[in-house]
Design a protein around this motif. Structure first.
Motif, PDB file in Angstrom:
ATOM      1  N   ASN A 102       0.417  -1.063  -0.269  1.00  0.00           N
ATOM      2  CA  ASN A 102       0.006   0.234  -0.155  1.00  0.00           C
ATOM      3  C   ASN A 102       0.764   1.226   0.045  1.00  0.00           C
ATOM      4  OD1 ASN A 102      -1.780  -1.759  -0.202  1.00  0.00           O
ATOM      5  ND2 ASN A 102      -2.939  -1.279   1.845  1.00  0.00           N
ATOM      6  N   THR A 103       1.980   1.251   0.047  1.00  0.00           N
ATOM      7  CA  THR A 103       2.691   2.252  -0.390  1.00  0.00           C
ATOM      8  C   THR A 103       2.599   2.730  -1.618  1.00  0.00           C
ATOM      9  OG1 THR A 103       4.909   1.081  -1.472  1.00  0.00           O
ATOM     10  CG2 THR A 103       4.973   1.065   0.977  1.00  0.00           C
ATOM     11  N   LEU A 104       1.873   2.557  -3.011  1.00  0.00           N
ATOM     12  CA  LEU A 104       1.909   2.515  -4.287  1.00  0.00           C
ATOM     13  C   LEU A 104       0.496   3.249  -4.225  1.00  0.00           C
ATOM     14  CD1 LEU A 104       2.663   3.836  -6.548  1.00  0.00           C
ATOM     15  CD2 LEU A 104       2.485   1.002  -7.490  1.00  0.00           C
ATOM     16  N   ASP A 105      -0.500   4.602  -4.469  1.00  0.00           N
ATOM     17  CA  ASP A 105      -1.824   4.805  -4.342  1.00  0.00           C
ATOM     18  C   ASP A 105      -0.885   4.668  -6.217  1.00  0.00           C
ATOM     19  OD1 ASP A 105      -4.070   5.684  -5.047  1.00  0.00           O
ATOM     20  OD2 ASP A 105      -4.090   7.179  -3.310  1.00  0.00           O
ATOM     21  N   ILE A 106      -1.804   3.388  -6.589  1.00  0.00           N
ATOM     22  CA  ILE A 106      -2.310   3.756  -7.851  1.00  0.00           C
ATOM     23  C   ILE A 106      -3.181   4.323  -8.508  1.00  0.00           C
ATOM     24  CG2 ILE A 106      -3.326   1.614  -9.917  1.00  0.00           C
ATOM     25  CD1 ILE A 106      -1.988  -0.881  -8.459  1.00  0.00           C
ATOM     26  N   GLU A 107      -4.157   4.728  -8.293  1.00  0.00           N
ATOM     27  CA  GLU A 107      -5.077   5.421  -8.404  1.00  0.00           C
ATOM     28  C   GLU A 107      -4.564   6.829  -8.676  1.00  0.00           C
ATOM     29  OE1 GLU A 107      -9.990   6.755  -8.147  1.00  0.00           O
ATOM     30  OE2 GLU A 107      -8.841   6.486  -6.578  1.00  0.00           O
ATOM     31  N   THR A 108      -3.904   7.571  -7.725  1.00  0.00           N
ATOM     32  CA  THR A 108      -2.899   8.725  -7.998  1.00  0.00           C
ATOM     33  C   THR A 108      -2.135   8.701  -8.401  1.00  0.00           C
ATOM     34  OG1 THR A 108      -2.579   8.439  -5.250  1.00  0.00           O
ATOM     35  CG2 THR A 108      -4.747   9.692  -5.941  1.00  0.00           C
ATOM     36  N   GLY A 109      -1.105   7.731  -8.172  1.00  0.00           N
ATOM     37  CA  GLY A 109       0.623   6.985  -8.893  1.00  0.00           C
ATOM     38  C   GLY A 109       1.431   7.694  -7.584  1.00  0.00           C
ATOM     39  N   ALA A 110       0.582   8.547  -6.084  1.00  0.00           N
ATOM     40  CA  ALA A 110       1.482   8.725  -5.434  1.00  0.00           C
ATOM     41  C   ALA A 110       1.928   7.569  -4.559  1.00  0.00           C
ATOM     42  CB  ALA A 110       1.048   9.556  -4.259  1.00  0.00           C
ATOM     43  N   ASP A 111       3.691   7.542  -4.244  1.00  0.00           N
ATOM     44  CA  ASP A 111       4.208   6.624  -3.627  1.00  0.00           C
ATOM     45  C   ASP A 111       5.050   7.258  -2.855  1.00  0.00           C
ATOM     46  OD1 ASP A 111       5.969   4.440  -3.772  1.00  0.00           O
ATOM     47  OD2 ASP A 111       6.983   4.524  -5.832  1.00  0.00           O
ATOM     48  N   SER A 112       4.340   6.727  -1.881  1.00  0.00           N
ATOM     49  CA  SER A 112       5.344   6.930  -0.183  1.00  0.00           C
ATOM     50  C   SER A 112       6.785   6.312  -0.526  1.00  0.00           C
ATOM     51  CB  SER A 112       4.469   6.264   0.744  1.00  0.00           C
ATOM     52  OG  SER A 112       4.293   5.075   0.833  1.00  0.00           O
ATOM     53  N   LEU A 113       7.049   5.643  -1.226  1.00  0.00           N
ATOM     54  CA  LEU A 113       8.390   5.596  -1.159  1.00  0.00           C
ATOM     55  C   LEU A 113       9.568   6.146  -1.474  1.00  0.00           C
ATOM     56  CD1 LEU A 113       8.331   0.963  -2.274  1.00  0.00           C
ATOM     57  CD2 LEU A 113       8.365   2.514   0.528  1.00  0.00           C
ATOM     58  N   GLU A 114       8.724   7.152  -1.995  1.00  0.00           N
ATOM     59  CA  GLU A 114       9.734   8.545  -2.693  1.00  0.00           C
ATOM     60  C   GLU A 114      10.197   9.391  -1.558  1.00  0.00           C
ATOM     61  OE1 GLU A 114       7.381  10.519  -6.178  1.00  0.00           O
ATOM     62  OE2 GLU A 114       7.732   8.438  -7.135  1.00  0.00           O
ATOM     63  N   THR A 115       9.430   8.678  -0.385  1.00  0.00           N
ATOM     64  CA  THR A 115       9.546  10.123   0.493  1.00  0.00           C
ATOM     65  C   THR A 115      11.067   9.189   1.409  1.00  0.00           C
ATOM     66  OG1 THR A 115       7.965   9.435   1.757  1.00  0.00           O
ATOM     67  CG2 THR A 115       7.561  11.056   0.295  1.00  0.00           C
ATOM     68  N   PRO A 116      12.084  10.297   2.050  1.00  0.00           N
ATOM     69  CA  PRO A 116      12.183   9.766   3.526  1.00  0.00           C
ATOM     70  C   PRO A 116      11.892   8.821   4.532  1.00  0.00           C
ATOM     71  CG  PRO A 116      13.244  11.848   2.753  1.00  0.00           C
ATOM     72  CD  PRO A 116      12.326  11.518   1.842  1.00  0.00           C
ATOM     73  N   GLN A 117      10.214   9.135   4.892  1.00  0.00           N
ATOM     74  CA  GLN A 117       9.338   9.475   5.700  1.00  0.00           C
ATOM     75  C   GLN A 117       9.374   7.574   5.396  1.00  0.00           C
ATOM     76  OE1 GLN A 117       8.954  12.082   4.231  1.00  0.00           O
ATOM     77  NE2 GLN A 117       9.971  13.473   5.543  1.00  0.00           N
ATOM     78  N   GLY A 118       8.608   7.589   4.000  1.00  0.00           N
ATOM     79  CA  GLY A 118       7.858   6.066   3.426  1.00  0.00           C
ATOM     80  C   GLY A 118       8.990   5.019   3.538  1.00  0.00           C
TER      81      GLY A 118
END
Length: 168
Positions: free
Chosen positions: A19-35
């Motif tokens: 669930n680190t990737l939200d397919i609908e929006t394209g947001a990937d929390s692995l792109e952030t240091p916190q994620g």
């Protein structure tokens, strides 16, 4: 996205990774240091984490009876690289597979899969059937036939599409 509670035991790690990737929006929390920090991933391990995430998603789609949305490295191939050992509790004699080192994500995921296999919960972790979602969720339905991460969002959308399709 699901409003469900987290998966039990080690499956929560797998659910969180997928669930680190939200397919609908394209947001990937692995792109952030916190994620990355939340999952114990270093910058050098980012590509491997993403590969593992998508291999897990493909298996979770299979658990729900759906083909993967794209070709991925088979999960078994990835997990074969995970160093594990048998940990025995000296007090009660119980045993479990554990990561040889606590740090690597791959080893923690492999141990979580092994734990879930023994507990009989592995196939209850699924990916939402909605094409724009594929969010990981733990199916707590009595028969284990859940199809969507959220009946209020993805389930309602699917039912609305089906309803509108009948009128055409």
């Amino acid at each position: 996205m699901s409003e469900r509670s987290a998966a039990p035991g080690g499956l929560a790690l797998i659910e969180s990774l997928v669930n680190t990737l939200d397919i609908e929006t394209g947001a990937d929390s692995l792109e952030t240091p916190q994620g990355r920090e939340r999952l114990g991933i270093t910058g050098a391990g980012l590509a491997d984490a993403r590969e593992l995430r998508e291999s897990l998603r493909a298996v979770l789609l299979a658990h729900a009876g759906h083909p993967p949305h794209r070709a991925v490295t088979p999960l078994g191939t990835l997990l074969a690289r995970a160093p594990l050992h048998v940990a025995v509790d000296e007090r009660d004699g119980s045993a479990r597979l554990a990561p040889a080192e606590e740090g690597p994500l791959l080893s923690r995921v492999a141990a979580a899969v092994a734990e879930a296999l023994v507990a009989g919960t592995w196939t209850r972790l699924k990916a939402c059937e909605a094409e724009t979602c594929h969010w990981a969720y733990y199916d707590r339905s009595p028969a284990g036939r859940g199809r969507w991460c959220s009946m209020q969002v993805c389930g309602a959308r699917a039912k609305m599409r089906r309803y509108r399709g009948k009128g055409a």
